[in-house]
Design an enzyme around this catalytic site. Structure first.
Site, PDB file in Angstrom:
ATOM      1  N   TRP A   1       0.867  -1.183   0.000  1.00 21.63           N
ATOM      2  CA  TRP A   1       0.000   0.000   0.000  1.00 21.63           C
ATOM      3  C   TRP A   1       0.908   1.239   0.000  1.00 21.63           C
ATOM      4  O   TRP A   1       1.806   1.338   0.842  1.00 21.63           O
ATOM      5  CB  TRP A   1      -0.864  -0.049   1.268  1.00 21.63           C
ATOM      6  CG  TRP A   1      -1.863   1.057   1.399  1.00 21.63           C
ATOM      7  CD1 TRP A   1      -2.767   1.467   0.464  1.00 21.63           C
ATOM      8  CD2 TRP A   1      -2.073   1.870   2.565  1.00 21.63           C
ATOM      9  NE1 TRP A   1      -3.525   2.486   0.968  1.00 21.63           N
ATOM     10  CE2 TRP A   1      -3.126   2.756   2.252  1.00 21.63           C
ATOM     11  CE3 TRP A   1      -1.488   1.929   3.828  1.00 21.63           C
ATOM     12  CZ2 TRP A   1      -3.594   3.697   3.158  1.00 21.63           C
ATOM     13  CZ3 TRP A   1      -1.965   2.854   4.725  1.00 21.63           C
ATOM     14  CH2 TRP A   1      -2.999   3.730   4.398  1.00 21.63           C
TER      15      TRP A   1
ATOM     16  N   ALA B   1      -6.312  -4.696   7.622  1.00 21.10           N
ATOM     17  CA  ALA B   1      -7.318  -3.670   7.343  1.00 21.10           C
ATOM     18  C   ALA B   1      -8.579  -4.259   6.713  1.00 21.10           C
ATOM     19  O   ALA B   1      -9.544  -3.541   6.481  1.00 21.10           O
ATOM     20  CB  ALA B   1      -6.724  -2.606   6.419  1.00 21.10           C
TER      21      ALA B   1
HETATM   22  C1  LMR Z   1      -6.966   2.005  -0.484  1.00 19.99           C
HETATM   23  O1  LMR Z   1      -5.911   1.367  -0.503  1.00 19.99           O
HETATM   24  O2  LMR Z   1      -7.546   2.368  -1.522  1.00 19.99           O
HETATM   25  C2  LMR Z   1      -7.600   2.343   0.825  1.00 19.99           C
HETATM   26  O3  LMR Z   1      -6.860   1.807   1.869  1.00 19.99           O
HETATM   27  C3  LMR Z   1      -7.886   3.774   0.982  1.00 19.99           C
HETATM   28  C4  LMR Z   1      -6.674   4.603   1.199  1.00 19.99           C
HETATM   29  O4  LMR Z   1      -6.669   5.348   2.181  1.00 19.99           O
HETATM   30  O5  LMR Z   1      -5.732   4.540   0.398  1.00 19.99           O
END
Ligand code: LMR
Length: 394
Positions: free
Chosen positions: A127, A210
């Protein structure tokens, strides 16, 4: 002073959200930001949340401060939801945070306080906010291989080879379930090998969870984090309630830190409270209170779990339908991985140019690394996406 500021890089996910909003096309399809959507494109407030909010409105008599680490009842309920008794409760320090992102930020600061020279290892890819926060807090960072572009599965050999090179005291950031952005996950025997490697190197696991309940079920999705926490002397866990309770804007998360012994827990707990005080003082309470009410009330909990299970099943169905449609159009099994992936996301394996063509020519929005939010699809848009994927030569 303010003229000294330099523009900061835009977050790719949030930038795409903005572009989608500004696109005038009415048949555009949003597979960008990780928000659950039902078949009509809505992100509903879950039934149990609505019921708990009503109850809270009727019974809440004060808005005075709770505690620096949040209401202890929230900590207890969340430790139980995530760890399910896998480690003794008196080893676990827990502090409420503004969302899962807040928990990650606090965890990285905790690592910096305890071990400023440690390297934090992240999966390649991960992420985007993981490296961004780690860099911002000023910690060293390295990547371990994770995704195999050819199979769209986990590059387990590469991962294990890289984890073998981690130094004692380094921190390894792992996704507890539903890997973001790839959708490719370890099975439990692979998790056992990861644990063995962490034990051998003396690294500290840091798990971001998450999407508990979005993969294989609420309990199954927590198996990895429970295995790791019960096998290692110390574990950090950042958990989010944004997705599984659908309370994105309430900013409801928690940081848990498992100490080696119960006698070490008070020091960790005190440090988590201190960090909360420095950064925002008392954490937000509304979402945490709703979560606590739901987890501690049989009827609310049963209804929440039933709705969460429907959400999960719905996403699985979309995965199977998309894989089947692509198999029909391509005459090959090369998109079978979509049905194997779990969680909200799958990395399609398209080039940035192909992703851009999907956006420009078809109004289909996915992240530049070809991560798509499966929950952004419905029965009507699956054939449109499948055709666009084939037309684009992916
Ligand atoms: C995502 O990866 O799209 C979600 O976790 C929202 C974000 O805050 O990036």
């Amino acid at each position: 002073m303010l003229t000294n500021l330099k523009p900061q890089p835009a977050d790719k996910i949030l930038q795409l959200m903005q572009m989608f909003r500004e696109d005038p096309r009415t048949d555009k399809i949003d597979l960008g930001v990780g928000i659950y959507k039902d078949a009509t494109g809505n992100t509903p407030v879950m039934r149990a949340i609505k019921a708990a909010e009503k109850q809270l409105w009727e019974t809440e008599t004060t808005k005075k401060y709770t505690a620096l680490a949040g209401d202890p009842a929230y900590g207890d309920a969340m430790v139980d939801l995530v760890l399910g008794g896998a480690v003794a409760r008196d080893r676990v320090a827990a502090a409420a945070t503004p969302g899962g992102t807040g928990a990650i930020r606090q965890a990285v600061e905790l690592i910096r306080m305890a071990s400023p020279d440690a390297t934090i290892w992240i999966s390649a890819p991960t992420w985007p906010n993981h490296p961004s926060i780690i860099r911002y807090v000023g910690m060293k960072m390295a990547e371990y291989r994770y995704f195999d572009d050819a199979t769209r599965g986990v590059d387990f050999d590469g991962m294990m080879a890289d984890l073998a090179g981690v130094k004692a005291g380094d921190v390894v950031l792992l996704h507890g379930c539903c890997h973001n952005p790839t959708g490719a996950n370890l099975n439990m025997s692979q998790w056992a090998e990861v644990v063995e490697s962490l034990q051998k190197t003396g690294a500290v696991p840091f798990i971001d969870i998450a999407y508990q309940g979005f993969g294989d079920g609420l309990e199954v999705d927590a198996e990895a984090v429970r295995l790791v926490a019960s096998s290692m002397p110390e574990t950090l866990i950042a958990a989010s309630c944004s997705k599984n309770f659908g309370i994105y804007r309430e900013r409801t998360g928690i940081l848990m830190a498992v100490s080696e012994t119960a006698s070490g827990q008070p020091l960790t707990q005190g440090t988590l409270a201190f960090l909360n005080r420095q950064n925002y003082s008392f954490p937000p309470d509304h979402g945490a209170r709703l979560v606590t009410m739901i987890l501690n009330d049989d009827a609310l909990r049963t209804d929440w779990q039933a709705e969460l299970e429907d959400v999960r099943q719905g996403m699985l169905k979309l995965r199977t339908q998309l894989a089947a449609e692509l198999q029909r159009l391509s005459g090959s099994d090369r998109f079978g991985f979509l049905a194997q992936h779990r969680g909200m996301f799958s990395r399609l394996g398209a080039t940035p140019e192909q992703v851009e063509r999907l956006r420009a020519e078809h109004g289909i929005y996915m992240i530049g690394d070809s991560r798509m939010n499966i929950a952004g699809l419905n029965e009507a848009t699956i054939p449109i996406l499948a055709k666009a994927i084939i037309d684009t030569g992916i």
